[in-house]
Design an enzyme around this catalytic site. Sequence first.
Site, PDB file in Angstrom:
ATOM      1  N   ASN A 136     -11.781 -30.748 -18.371  1.00  0.00           N
ATOM      2  CA  ASN A 136     -10.660 -29.521 -17.380  1.00  0.00           C
ATOM      3  C   ASN A 136      -9.250 -29.844 -17.718  1.00  0.00           C
ATOM      4  O   ASN A 136      -9.278 -31.327 -17.380  1.00  0.00           O
ATOM      5  CB  ASN A 136     -11.286 -29.877 -16.511  1.00  0.00           C
ATOM      6  N   TRP A 137      -8.449 -28.955 -18.468  1.00  0.00           N
ATOM      7  CA  TRP A 137      -7.133 -29.510 -18.252  1.00  0.00           C
ATOM      8  C   TRP A 137      -6.519 -28.928 -16.855  1.00  0.00           C
ATOM      9  O   TRP A 137      -4.792 -29.990 -16.819  1.00  0.00           O
ATOM     10  CB  TRP A 137      -6.398 -28.136 -19.082  1.00  0.00           C
ATOM     11  N   LYS A 138      -6.794 -28.573 -15.787  1.00  0.00           N
ATOM     12  CA  LYS A 138      -6.413 -28.090 -14.434  1.00  0.00           C
ATOM     13  C   LYS A 138      -5.093 -27.604 -15.043  1.00  0.00           C
ATOM     14  O   LYS A 138      -5.507 -26.670 -15.318  1.00  0.00           O
ATOM     15  CB  LYS A 138      -6.270 -29.587 -14.026  1.00  0.00           C
TER      16      LYS A 138
ATOM     17  N   HIS B 205     -15.526 -26.009  -8.415  1.00  0.00           N
ATOM     18  CA  HIS B 205     -14.633 -28.074  -8.241  1.00  0.00           C
ATOM     19  C   HIS B 205     -14.229 -28.843  -7.318  1.00  0.00           C
ATOM     20  O   HIS B 205     -14.124 -27.774  -6.428  1.00  0.00           O
ATOM     21  CB  HIS B 205     -13.579 -27.948  -9.499  1.00  0.00           C
TER      22      HIS B 205
ATOM     23  N   GLU C  10     -19.705 -34.612 -10.079  1.00  0.00           N
ATOM     24  CA  GLU C  10     -18.415 -35.610  -9.955  1.00  0.00           C
ATOM     25  C   GLU C  10     -17.773 -36.099  -8.536  1.00  0.00           C
ATOM     26  O   GLU C  10     -17.742 -35.178  -7.836  1.00  0.00           O
ATOM     27  CB  GLU C  10     -16.856 -34.657 -10.284  1.00  0.00           C
TER      28      GLU C  10
ATOM     29  N   GLY D 263      -9.426 -38.662 -10.844  1.00  0.00           N
ATOM     30  CA  GLY D 263      -7.936 -38.948 -11.169  1.00  0.00           C
ATOM     31  C   GLY D 263      -7.753 -40.284 -10.817  1.00  0.00           C
ATOM     32  O   GLY D 263      -7.000 -40.151 -10.122  1.00  0.00           O
TER      33      GLY D 263
ATOM     34  N   SER E 129     -12.466 -39.435 -14.016  1.00  0.00           N
ATOM     35  CA  SER E 129     -11.764 -41.186 -14.353  1.00  0.00           C
ATOM     36  C   SER E 129     -13.087 -41.596 -15.988  1.00  0.00           C
ATOM     37  O   SER E 129     -13.041 -42.401 -15.719  1.00  0.00           O
ATOM     38  CB  SER E 129     -11.893 -41.654 -13.749  1.00  0.00           C
TER      39      SER E 129
ATOM     40  N   GLY F 176     -10.875 -34.807 -16.545  1.00  0.00           N
ATOM     41  CA  GLY F 176      -9.872 -34.550 -16.582  1.00  0.00           C
ATOM     42  C   GLY F 176      -8.600 -34.740 -18.030  1.00  0.00           C
ATOM     43  O   GLY F 176      -8.264 -34.548 -18.098  1.00  0.00           O
ATOM     44  N   GLY F 177      -8.178 -35.573 -16.828  1.00  0.00           N
ATOM     45  CA  GLY F 177      -7.403 -36.421 -17.085  1.00  0.00           C
ATOM     46  C   GLY F 177      -7.091 -37.355 -18.911  1.00  0.00           C
ATOM     47  O   GLY F 177      -6.140 -36.579 -19.822  1.00  0.00           O
TER      48      GLY F 177
HETATM   49  P1  PGA Z   1     -10.488 -36.929 -13.798  1.00  0.00           P
HETATM   50  O1  PGA Z   1     -11.090 -35.960 -13.552  1.00  0.00           O
HETATM   51  O2  PGA Z   1     -11.294 -37.311 -15.039  1.00  0.00           O
HETATM   52  O3  PGA Z   1      -9.208 -36.780 -14.053  1.00  0.00           O
HETATM   53  O4  PGA Z   1     -11.127 -38.083 -13.123  1.00  0.00           O
HETATM   54  C1  PGA Z   1     -12.231 -35.036 -13.642  1.00  0.00           C
HETATM   55  C2  PGA Z   1     -12.758 -33.780 -13.457  1.00  0.00           C
HETATM   56  O5  PGA Z   1     -11.530 -33.100 -12.147  1.00  0.00           O
HETATM   57  O6  PGA Z   1     -12.926 -32.915 -13.807  1.00  0.00           O
END
Ligand code: PGA
Length: 249
Positions: free
Chosen positions: A9-11, A94, A166, A172, A211, A232-233
């Site tokens: 997920n590149w957000k 999400h 999640e 994050g 994370s 995500g990150g």
């Molecule tokens: P994260 O995000 O890996 O940066 O914690 C995961 C997500 O929100 O899908």
Amino acid sequence: MRRKIVAGNWKMNGSLKSNEALLDALKKASIPNNVDVIIFPPYPYLIQAQMNLQSSAIKAGAQNLSISEGGAFTGEIAGNMIKDIGCNYVLVGHSERRTLYGETSAIVAQKTAAAITQQLTPVLCIGETLAEREAEQTQNVLTEQLQAVIEHCGIEIFSKLIIAYEPVWAIGTGKTASPEQAQAVHAFIRCFIAKSDAKIAALVQVLYGGSVKASSAKALFEMPDIDGGLVGGAALDATEFTAIISAAS
Ligand code: PGA
């Protein structure tokens, strides 16, 4: 046997230039036979990803969709537009959509239905906040989030979607749920669905998100009810994301 999925997920990150470099690096990654890889870039870059990945096994999907099919809805994107550019996946519910943009479980259920109508596979995101976990409300929160989808769409829809658990406190923050903590919740989710349909529950893929890093992925993915990750990150770093893909083999 459920296949593993590693989703990125590149957000709200990226640019034409940085995406090109990331996509080119990802295409060089060797993808294990039992793993599907899906990335979710921001809307303006979806077609860039879709075109770049044409000869690759990696798929692209959208981060959100409208409950409406088209018309006077400024700023919204319809599921049929996502499908029109060749994408087959979409994130729904999400936690950032739920907390920052007021998406209730009822809206998320409608978005799930809208995705299915367009033959998109929704990745239905669910999870509890830290306060809810500390108040021992995790199971109640997940029940409410899942029940809304069952009531609106029927249990059969769970044979056409992917679930991403999640925990909001892990997104994050660098705080990953331990493999045992995550497994306990994944088993709860599967049992909850099994109450309505045991066959669907055994087949539905449930990803863990929050994370996930290359260093934590393997132990998480080895858990019996964890079928991969929503990242995500770490999905913005080709080396890290490639290592997470390998960890799912
Ligand atoms: P994260 O995000 O890996 O940066 O914690 C995961 C997500 O929100 O899908």
